[in-house]
Design an enzyme around this catalytic site. Structure first.
Site, PDB file in Angstrom:
ATOM      1  CG  ASN A  83      -1.792   1.188   1.355  1.00 15.08           C
ATOM      2  OD1 ASN A  83      -1.830   2.014   0.436  1.00 15.08           O
ATOM      3  ND2 ASN A  83      -2.505   1.312   2.452  1.00 15.08           N
ATOM      4  CD1 TRP A  84       3.687   0.997  -2.560  1.00 17.93           C
ATOM      5  CD2 TRP A  84       3.541   1.778  -4.654  1.00 17.93           C
ATOM      6  NE1 TRP A  84       4.384   0.135  -3.373  1.00 17.93           N
ATOM      7  CE2 TRP A  84       4.306   0.589  -4.671  1.00 17.93           C
ATOM      8  CE3 TRP A  84       3.318   2.443  -5.856  1.00 17.93           C
ATOM      9  CZ2 TRP A  84       4.843   0.054  -5.837  1.00 17.93           C
ATOM     10  CZ3 TRP A  84       3.849   1.914  -7.025  1.00 17.93           C
ATOM     11  CH2 TRP A  84       4.609   0.731  -7.012  1.00 17.93           C
ATOM     12  CE  LYS A  85      -0.260   3.229   4.723  1.00 13.85           C
ATOM     13  NZ  LYS A  85      -0.144   3.350   6.161  1.00 13.85           N
TER      14      LYS A  85
ATOM     15  CG  HIS B  37      -5.988   2.006   5.389  1.00 10.86           C
ATOM     16  ND1 HIS B  37      -5.508   2.894   6.323  1.00 10.86           N
ATOM     17  CD2 HIS B  37      -4.980   1.133   5.143  1.00 10.86           C
ATOM     18  CE1 HIS B  37      -4.249   2.568   6.609  1.00 10.86           C
ATOM     19  NE2 HIS B  37      -3.913   1.503   5.900  1.00 10.86           N
TER      20      HIS B  37
ATOM     21  CD  GLU C  15      -3.005   5.461   6.710  1.00 10.04           C
ATOM     22  OE1 GLU C  15      -3.102   5.430   5.477  1.00 10.04           O
ATOM     23  OE2 GLU C  15      -2.020   5.012   7.329  1.00 10.04           O
TER      24      GLU C  15
ATOM     25  CD  GLU D 288      -3.328  -2.266   7.607  1.00  9.25           C
ATOM     26  OE1 GLU D 288      -2.173  -2.411   7.226  1.00  9.25           O
ATOM     27  OE2 GLU D 288      -4.023  -1.287   7.284  1.00  9.25           O
TER      28      GLU D 288
ATOM     29  N   GLY E 105       2.363   2.635  10.921  1.00 10.11           N
ATOM     30  CA  GLY E 105       3.315   3.740  10.790  1.00 10.11           C
ATOM     31  C   GLY E 105       4.019   4.134  12.076  1.00 10.11           C
TER      32      GLY E 105
ATOM     33  CB  SER F  42       5.216  -1.163  12.327  1.00 10.38           C
ATOM     34  OG  SER F  42       4.767   0.153  12.555  1.00 10.38           O
TER      35      SER F  42
ATOM     36  N   GLY G 118       2.864  -0.911   4.404  1.00 10.06           N
ATOM     37  CA  GLY G 118       2.847   0.506   4.039  1.00 10.06           C
ATOM     38  C   GLY G 118       4.259   1.002   3.789  1.00 10.06           C
ATOM     39  N   GLY G 119       4.833   1.648   4.782  1.00 11.42           N
ATOM     40  CA  GLY G 119       6.136   2.311   4.659  1.00 11.42           C
ATOM     41  C   GLY G 119       7.221   1.453   4.008  1.00 11.42           C
TER      42      GLY G 119
HETATM   43  P1  13P Z   1       2.913   0.728   7.784  1.00 12.03           P
HETATM   44  O1  13P Z   1       3.461  -0.567   7.218  1.00 12.03           O
HETATM   45  O2  13P Z   1       3.624   1.929   7.284  1.00 12.03           O
HETATM   46  O3  13P Z   1       2.808   0.652   9.278  1.00 12.03           O
HETATM   47  O4  13P Z   1       1.424   0.871   7.220  1.00 12.03           O
HETATM   48  C1  13P Z   1       0.576  -0.204   7.323  1.00 12.03           C
HETATM   49  C2  13P Z   1      -0.634   0.084   6.542  1.00 12.03           C
HETATM   50  O5  13P Z   1      -1.410   0.944   6.905  1.00 12.03           O
HETATM   51  C3  13P Z   1      -0.859  -0.657   5.304  1.00 12.03           C
HETATM   52  O6  13P Z   1      -2.133  -0.460   4.822  1.00 12.03           O
END
Ligand code: 13P
Length: 258
Positions: A7-9, A94, A96, A166, A172, A212, A233-234
């Site tokens: 997930n490159w957000k 998600h 977010e 999640e 994050g 994470s 994500g990251g």
């Molecule tokens: P991180 O891996 O950056 O914690 O993000 C997880 C995430 O929200 C994937 O959708």
């Protein structure tokens, strides 16, 4: 099988996404056993990224969608539009979006139904906040999110619904949940899914962990049978990290002989 979803957000634009997609393909090169891999760029980068992954085993996912096929919904995007650029998976619910855009359980439910009706695969994100966890409400919260998102949902034929657990506090934060805790929650989710979808195989309802995940901790999660994959994500936009995660998945698949 193990599934990795990147997930490159809202982190990379078109040019960087194309480079990242090329790098991601390189992580697969020369490997005998590779996980199912889905990359989810920003909407604007989808069509360029598609050109890169077109003849590969990598699938494309979107980070969001609307629940109507067309109409006066300024700023929204439909499943048909996503299909035009080769998208087959959609991340829904998600945290977010739940937090920053006030997406409600009801909205998420409509999206899940709609995505399935359009022969696409939802990746449904669920998870508790720090406060809910500290109040001992994790199972209750997850149960409520599953009930609301999956009511009137039928998983027919070869359809799949991916569930991504999640925990909000782990996203994050650099503080992933412990493997033991994830297994416990996944067991809870699995047994609840069996109640909701009797007779539907667990392969059609994989349960992933996200929060994470990095090149160092990925193996510890992936080697567990209860954990069908990871939503990253990251670390998915740092190609070295992502390479380590793909490698960890390959090692696990080899050890399992799958
Ligand atoms: P991180 O891996 O950056 O914690 O993000 C997880 C995430 O929200 C994937 O959708």
């Amino acid at each position: 099988m193990k599934t990795l979803i990147a997930n490159w957000k809202m982190n990379v634009g078109i040019r960087e996404s194309v480079a990242l997609a090329r790098g991601t393909l390189l992580t697969l090169r020369g490997r005998k056993l590779i996980p199912e891999l889905v990359i989810c760029p920003s909407t604007i980068a989808l069509s360029e990224v598609r050109k890169v992954v077109a003849r590969s085993s990598v699938s494309l996912g979107a980070q969001n969608v609307f629940w109507e096929s067309k109409g006066p919904y300024t700023g929204e995007i439909s499943t048909r539009m996503l299909q035009e650029v080769g998208v087959s998976y959609v991340i829904l619910g998600h945290s977010e979006r739940r937090q920053e855009l006030h997406e409600t359980d009801e909205m998420i439910h409509k999206k899940v139904l709609y995505v399935l009706s359009e022969q696409m695969t939802p990746i449904l994100c669920i998870g508790e906040s720090k406060q809910q966890r500290e109040a001992g409400q994790t199972q209750e919260v997850i149960r409520a999110q599953l009930i609301s998102a999956l009511s009137q949902v039928y998983v027919r034929g070869s359809e799949r619904v991916l569930i991504a657990y999640e925990p909000v506090w782990a996203i994050g934060s650099g503080e992933a949940s412990s493997v033991g805790e994830v297994i416990e929650i996944h067991q809870y989710i699995r047994s609840f899914l069996q109640e909701l979808f009797p007779g539907v195989s667990s392969q059609q309802l994989p349960i992933l962990y996200g929060g994470s995940v990095d090149g160092e901790n990925a193996y510890g999660f992936l080697r567990e049978e209860m954990i069908d994959g990871l939503l990253i994500g990251g670390a998915s936009i740092k190609i070295n990290q992502f390479n380590d995660i793909v490698e960890a998945a390959g090692e696990v698949l080899e050890a399992q002989g799958t």
